[in-house]
Design a protein around this motif. Sequence first.
Motif, PDB file in Angstrom:
ATOM      1  N   TYR A  22       0.827  -1.206   0.000  1.00  0.00           N
ATOM      2  CA  TYR A  22       0.000   0.000   0.000  1.00  0.00           C
ATOM      3  C   TYR A  22       0.864   1.258   0.000  1.00  0.00           C
ATOM      4  N   LEU A  23       2.098   1.181   0.558  1.00  0.00           N
ATOM      5  CA  LEU A  23       2.967   2.352   0.587  1.00  0.00           C
ATOM      6  C   LEU A  23       3.493   2.703  -0.807  1.00  0.00           C
ATOM      7  N   ASN A  24       3.621   1.692  -1.673  1.00  0.00           N
ATOM      8  CA  ASN A  24       3.985   1.995  -3.058  1.00  0.00           C
ATOM      9  C   ASN A  24       2.936   2.898  -3.691  1.00  0.00           C
ATOM     10  N   ILE A  25       1.662   2.586  -3.425  1.00  0.00           N
ATOM     11  CA  ILE A  25       0.563   3.392  -3.961  1.00  0.00           C
ATOM     12  C   ILE A  25       0.583   4.781  -3.328  1.00  0.00           C
ATOM     13  N   VAL A  26       0.794   4.821  -2.013  1.00  0.00           N
ATOM     14  CA  VAL A  26       0.835   6.105  -1.307  1.00  0.00           C
ATOM     15  C   VAL A  26       1.926   7.003  -1.892  1.00  0.00           C
ATOM     16  N   GLN A  27       3.111   6.463  -2.070  1.00  0.00           N
ATOM     17  CA  GLN A  27       4.229   7.268  -2.565  1.00  0.00           C
ATOM     18  C   GLN A  27       3.984   7.772  -3.985  1.00  0.00           C
ATOM     19  N   THR A  28       3.410   6.910  -4.829  1.00  0.00           N
ATOM     20  CA  THR A  28       3.133   7.319  -6.209  1.00  0.00           C
ATOM     21  C   THR A  28       2.082   8.422  -6.265  1.00  0.00           C
ATOM     22  N   SER A  46     -10.455   5.705  -9.811  1.00  0.00           N
ATOM     23  CA  SER A  46     -11.298   4.958  -8.881  1.00  0.00           C
ATOM     24  C   SER A  46     -10.511   3.849  -8.202  1.00  0.00           C
ATOM     25  N   GLU A  47     -11.074   3.304  -7.116  1.00  0.00           N
ATOM     26  CA  GLU A  47     -10.415   2.208  -6.423  1.00  0.00           C
ATOM     27  C   GLU A  47     -10.248   1.005  -7.340  1.00  0.00           C
ATOM     28  N   ALA A  48     -11.254   0.746  -8.167  1.00  0.00           N
ATOM     29  CA  ALA A  48     -11.158  -0.383  -9.098  1.00  0.00           C
ATOM     30  C   ALA A  48     -10.033  -0.158 -10.100  1.00  0.00           C
ATOM     31  N   GLU A  49      -9.886   1.076 -10.574  1.00  0.00           N
ATOM     32  CA  GLU A  49      -8.835   1.382 -11.532  1.00  0.00           C
ATOM     33  C   GLU A  49      -7.451   1.262 -10.896  1.00  0.00           C
ATOM     34  N   ARG A  58      -8.264  -4.930  -3.486  1.00  0.00           N
ATOM     35  CA  ARG A  58      -9.068  -3.717  -3.226  1.00  0.00           C
ATOM     36  C   ARG A  58      -8.749  -3.168  -1.830  1.00  0.00           C
ATOM     37  N   MET A  59      -8.558  -4.039  -0.844  1.00  0.00           N
ATOM     38  CA  MET A  59      -8.284  -3.572   0.509  1.00  0.00           C
ATOM     39  C   MET A  59      -6.944  -2.841   0.595  1.00  0.00           C
ATOM     40  N   THR A  60      -5.975  -3.244  -0.226  1.00  0.00           N
ATOM     41  CA  THR A  60      -4.681  -2.544  -0.244  1.00  0.00           C
ATOM     42  C   THR A  60      -4.859  -1.117  -0.753  1.00  0.00           C
ATOM     43  N   VAL A  61      -5.658  -0.965  -1.796  1.00  0.00           N
ATOM     44  CA  VAL A  61      -5.928   0.367  -2.331  1.00  0.00           C
ATOM     45  C   VAL A  61      -6.663   1.218  -1.298  1.00  0.00           C
ATOM     46  N   VAL A  62      -7.663   0.646  -0.644  1.00  0.00           N
ATOM     47  CA  VAL A  62      -8.424   1.377   0.369  1.00  0.00           C
ATOM     48  C   VAL A  62      -7.489   1.864   1.481  1.00  0.00           C
ATOM     49  N   LYS A  63      -6.561   0.985   1.901  1.00  0.00           N
ATOM     50  CA  LYS A  63      -5.616   1.362   2.954  1.00  0.00           C
ATOM     51  C   LYS A  63      -4.734   2.525   2.508  1.00  0.00           C
ATOM     52  N   ALA A  64      -4.307   2.516   1.236  1.00  0.00           N
ATOM     53  CA  ALA A  64      -3.480   3.605   0.715  1.00  0.00           C
ATOM     54  C   ALA A  64      -4.256   4.922   0.694  1.00  0.00           C
ATOM     55  N   GLN A  70      -5.489  10.724   5.808  1.00  0.00           N
ATOM     56  CA  GLN A  70      -4.973  11.140   7.106  1.00  0.00           C
ATOM     57  C   GLN A  70      -3.908  12.226   6.968  1.00  0.00           C
ATOM     58  N   GLU A  71      -3.182  12.200   5.855  1.00  0.00           N
ATOM     59  CA  GLU A  71      -2.184  13.244   5.597  1.00  0.00           C
ATOM     60  C   GLU A  71      -2.816  14.545   5.108  1.00  0.00           C
ATOM     61  N   GLY A  72      -4.109  14.513   4.843  1.00  0.00           N
ATOM     62  CA  GLY A  72      -4.797  15.708   4.355  1.00  0.00           C
ATOM     63  C   GLY A  72      -4.612  15.982   2.882  1.00  0.00           C
ATOM     64  N   LEU A  73      -4.153  14.976   2.131  1.00  0.00           N
ATOM     65  CA  LEU A  73      -3.891  15.172   0.704  1.00  0.00           C
ATOM     66  C   LEU A  73      -5.087  14.865  -0.171  1.00  0.00           C
ATOM     67  N   VAL A  74      -6.022  14.054   0.336  1.00  0.00           N
ATOM     68  CA  VAL A  74      -7.199  13.706  -0.465  1.00  0.00           C
ATOM     69  C   VAL A  74      -8.443  13.787   0.413  1.00  0.00           C
ATOM     70  N   VAL A  75      -9.583  13.901  -0.245  1.00  0.00           N
ATOM     71  CA  VAL A  75     -10.875  13.815   0.433  1.00  0.00           C
ATOM     72  C   VAL A  75     -11.704  12.769  -0.289  1.00  0.00           C
ATOM     73  N   ARG A  76     -12.514  12.045   0.467  1.00  0.00           N
ATOM     74  CA  ARG A  76     -13.359  10.994  -0.109  1.00  0.00           C
ATOM     75  C   ARG A  76     -14.815  11.450  -0.046  1.00  0.00           C
ATOM     76  N   ARG A  77     -15.524  11.286  -1.152  1.00  0.00           N
ATOM     77  CA  ARG A  77     -16.929  11.650  -1.250  1.00  0.00           C
ATOM     78  C   ARG A  77     -17.740  10.380  -1.459  1.00  0.00           C
ATOM     79  N   VAL A  78     -18.633  10.098  -0.515  1.00  0.00           N
ATOM     80  CA  VAL A  78     -19.423   8.874  -0.593  1.00  0.00           C
ATOM     81  C   VAL A  78     -20.220   8.852  -1.889  1.00  0.00           C
ATOM     82  N   GLY A  79     -20.066   7.772  -2.628  1.00  0.00           N
ATOM     83  CA  GLY A  79     -20.795   7.615  -3.876  1.00  0.00           C
ATOM     84  C   GLY A  79     -20.225   8.388  -5.037  1.00  0.00           C
ATOM     85  N   SER A  80     -19.115   9.115  -4.804  1.00  0.00           N
ATOM     86  CA  SER A  80     -18.543   9.944  -5.865  1.00  0.00           C
ATOM     87  C   SER A  80     -17.108   9.564  -6.182  1.00  0.00           C
ATOM     88  N   GLY A  81     -16.275   9.358  -5.154  1.00  0.00           N
ATOM     89  CA  GLY A  81     -14.886   8.994  -5.404  1.00  0.00           C
ATOM     90  C   GLY A  81     -13.923   9.738  -4.507  1.00  0.00           C
TER      91      GLY A  81
END
Length: 379
Positions: A22-28, A46-49, A58-64, A70-81
């Motif tokens: 998951y850290l590979n995804i985080v760093q990228t 998207s998570e699937a992509e 899928r759980m690895t992506v969710v963890k990333a 938590q770092e404040g770099l992204v926001v998640r919108r329910v039903g949107s992405g």
Amino acid sequence: MAEMEDGFDESEDRDSSSQPKYLNIVQTLRQKLNSGHYRGGARLPSEAELTRRFKVSRMTVVKAIQHLQQEGLVVRRVGSGTYAAPQDGSESLVFGLLIPDLGETEIFEPICRGMVRSPQAKRHSLLWGHSFASADNKEEQAKQLCQHYLDQKVNGVFFAPLEFSPHRERVNREILKKLDQATIPVVLLDRCGLRFPAMSRHDLVGLDNRRAGYLITEHLLKLGAKNIAFLARKGSVETVEARIVGCREALFAVGRSLVEIVIVPEDAIDSKTIREVLDRRSLDTLVCANDHIAANLMQTLLGLGKRVPEQVRVAGFDDVSYAGLLPVPLTTMHQPCGNIGAAAMSAMLERINNPFLSPRSILLDAHLVVRQSCGTLTD
């Protein structure tokens, strides 16, 4: 290695350092967010992509994603992405001015000055558009300037849609589509560029033209105007239509109606046309779509031997710099260009910080400037 779409490399899922996948995804993703590949408000894959691209569960992506959240770099919108977090406004931003009529229509330079002088603009920069040598018409210039801003990766664009060009609506839509695809915020100046009842989904900052049309007509009626016509240039946009609507409403309120809408080609005002309409309709008042038309009309009337305001009252809109210097100083509605510019800058920064706001139309009030071209109550 083969490069995948959206700038991801197939090797990025490999765990050569034995760190959690998951850290590979985080760093990228962190690198792409910090570099501006995903600006504030831009939607991430998207998570699937991401699962497909990194060849993980899928759980690895969710963890990333949760880690980036938590770092404040992204926001998640329910039903949107998942989206890049809105920018906090502390960085210096660069905005493009896509104004085909800059230098030709008097209102836009003071609007731009209002942007620059806004306290909110101190940290930011404006790119002033210019004509390209290869462009042979205004539509092509606008498209080239749009592409220039796309290449420059500006943080936002202030766009005054094309007005009189033959394919203006198609070109306006094309420009807005390209900016949307690049997730570049847009604030429209003066007009949305679409025919009523179509409505842009971008923020618009301009004048309350309907109210301005009402107020100037109300003033003319108080002066004793009987037969009022509206003079506009062929191909005018919705701002002029709104002024006409306001004019009609003021007349309707007193049981009257607009005598005629006189359409003139480009800026030329043919003396024969004006003489015929004055005689045919017994007009005593002409409300002009803007001060430029009013100035040309006044010269035509004086050439016909018509006295302003004794025989024909003339009024305009905008209160441009020369309105008070005409042979008969012009009564007009003052457009608060500086305030419009400041409001546009404020709207842009709000849009960047909250890309999910509903589109807004921010319409500022005009005030009447009374001069000699309409006479006085004692006339």
